[in-house]
Design a protein around this motif. Sequence first.
Motif, PDB file in Angstrom:
ATOM      1  N   GLY A   1      40.927  45.013  56.256  1.00 50.72           N
ATOM      2  CA  GLY A   1      41.941  44.898  55.222  1.00 50.72           C
ATOM      3  C   GLY A   1      42.867  46.104  55.121  1.00 50.72           C
ATOM      4  O   GLY A   1      44.068  45.960  54.882  1.00 50.72           O
ATOM      5  N   ALA A   2      42.324  47.305  55.283  1.00 48.95           N
ATOM      6  CA  ALA A   2      43.149  48.505  55.127  1.00 48.95           C
ATOM      7  C   ALA A   2      44.256  48.541  56.171  1.00 48.95           C
ATOM      8  O   ALA A   2      45.433  48.776  55.851  1.00 48.95           O
TER       9      ALA A   2
ATOM     10  N   ASP B   1      48.507  41.379  48.653  1.00 43.67           N
ATOM     11  CA  ASP B   1      47.227  41.745  49.264  1.00 43.67           C
ATOM     12  C   ASP B   1      46.194  40.726  48.796  1.00 43.67           C
ATOM     13  O   ASP B   1      45.812  40.702  47.630  1.00 43.67           O
TER      14      ASP B   1
HETATM   15  C1  LIG Z   1      42.301  44.040  47.763  1.00 44.55           C
HETATM   16  C2  LIG Z   1      41.761  44.838  48.914  1.00 44.55           C
HETATM   17  N1  LIG Z   1      42.603  45.306  49.840  1.00 44.55           N
HETATM   18  C3  LIG Z   1      42.164  45.994  50.904  1.00 44.55           C
HETATM   19  C4  LIG Z   1      40.826  46.280  51.060  1.00 44.55           C
HETATM   20  C5  LIG Z   1      40.369  47.069  52.249  1.00 44.55           C
HETATM   21  O1  LIG Z   1      39.731  46.251  53.167  1.00 44.55           O
HETATM   22  P1  LIG Z   1      38.783  46.889  54.289  1.00 44.55           P
HETATM   23  O2  LIG Z   1      37.653  47.541  53.589  1.00 44.55           O
HETATM   24  O3  LIG Z   1      38.414  45.714  55.154  1.00 44.55           O
HETATM   25  O4  LIG Z   1      39.620  47.858  55.056  1.00 44.55           O
HETATM   26  C6  LIG Z   1      39.908  45.820  50.110  1.00 44.55           C
HETATM   27  C7  LIG Z   1      38.470  46.116  50.242  1.00 44.55           C
HETATM   28  O5  LIG Z   1      37.691  45.950  49.350  1.00 44.55           O
HETATM   29  C8  LIG Z   1      40.387  45.093  49.000  1.00 44.55           C
HETATM   30  O6  LIG Z   1      39.551  44.644  48.063  1.00 44.55           O
END
Ligand SMILES: Cc1ncc(COP(=O)(O)O)c(C=O)c1O
Length: 442
Positions: A116-117, A248
Amino acid sequence: MIPTSDVGKRAYDLDRAYVFHSWSAQAALDPMVIAGGSGTRVWDHDGNEYLDFSSQLVNVNIGHQHSAVRDAIKAQADVLTTVAPAHANLARGEAARRILDRAGEGFSKVFFTNGGADANENAIRMARLYTGRDKVLSMYRSYHGNTGAAVVATGDWRRVPNEYARGHVHFFGPFSYRSEFWSDSPQQESERALHHLRRVIQSEGAASIAAILIETIPGTAGVLVPPPGYLAGVRALADEFGIVLIFDEVMAGFGRTGDWFAFQSLPDSSGEITVPDLITFAKGVNSGYVPVGGVIISPAIAAAFDETVFPGGLTYSGHPLAMASIVGALDAMESEGIVANAKRVGADVIGPGLRALQAKHPSIIGEVRGLGVFWALDLVADSETREPVSPSVIGALKKTLLSLGLLPFFADNRLHVVPPCVVTDDEVARALDLYDQAFSSL
Ligand SMILES: Cc1ncc(COP(=O)(O)O)c(C=O)c1O
């Protein structure tokens, strides 16, 4: 939670000796060992079983060890376990097509990332290159991930020690229960939050703003379902000032709200949904069986890179094991009605059950909010002032729930009720009973 069995002890000891954990001071850690799982249950090596009402990190939407996803990964492993992103691969195309089918009108391409990041990282990059502008506006109450720009776009405490990326500005989103705007209705909260956002855009200089990046429903910050009109108002501001709108949906997407995407769960009074320019996703797309994430891209932004190089990429973009797991997960979620189950169970069982729990424990449960399998209880020390409960109360609740056989999800002063989308009515009834016992024990 030191295990008693030899294998459990070994798992615990190896972790404590060699594993460096996220977001933690390492010395005092006491991790729970999880050995296996199935559906909504997980267990340790000592014969203790838990109802998983955390979905781990709110990502196991299809439940643990779903055979369709396991089989898809195994089948792909027999064919091709890795392939460079520059090549075409059948599993990748099938995954992208299924994601676009579910996102609906307004999207034409998918860029795959590892989680996600980096999905947010690349969405921000696309918005900056597309607009030729720099700044990114995001909410104080938000989490967007743990990489350069994503962690600085994050609003919560995790941003502060990592604040090296430039061009990030924060604003307050709507949150009626703890309003920053002295509002006394959701409609007023929406109007005032939109006025505040307009003022931030004007004050920063609209011509310097590339993107507004928001969680459609801020998740870790407390399942903050936006009031009616808010998303449409943000869309209108983005259009007025030529800003790219990024939703997001890393936590909220792929079934958690009872639809494929959270923005589809929040139509306005005339039934219109608010569609962003870019959607970021991860977690529920394959329930985390293999790490993956990505950006779903509008035709206009995709076309901007038809003749111009997109300066970004990852060795594992569209990794075949992840792609196969997406195909397996999305097909099974559809054919087994798993997203529809999340919607029904949320509306008919979890929501009414949590409101009944609040009626029974009104001095501690300040607010119940959510939809689908995405809920939070805002826990208060004083129901008049809404002062959050102390960490020691959260610690006691957590201990009791674990001893009763429920794996909970807490964030700050909140109990998040976030089981897999496959949760049954009976499992919800059991969880509600355990929550009731935990609140009663305080
Ligand atoms: C809304 C949201 N965006 C981004 C992320 C980041 O995802 P990742 O941990 O897979 O990088 C998260 C993780 O909890 C999230 O809840």
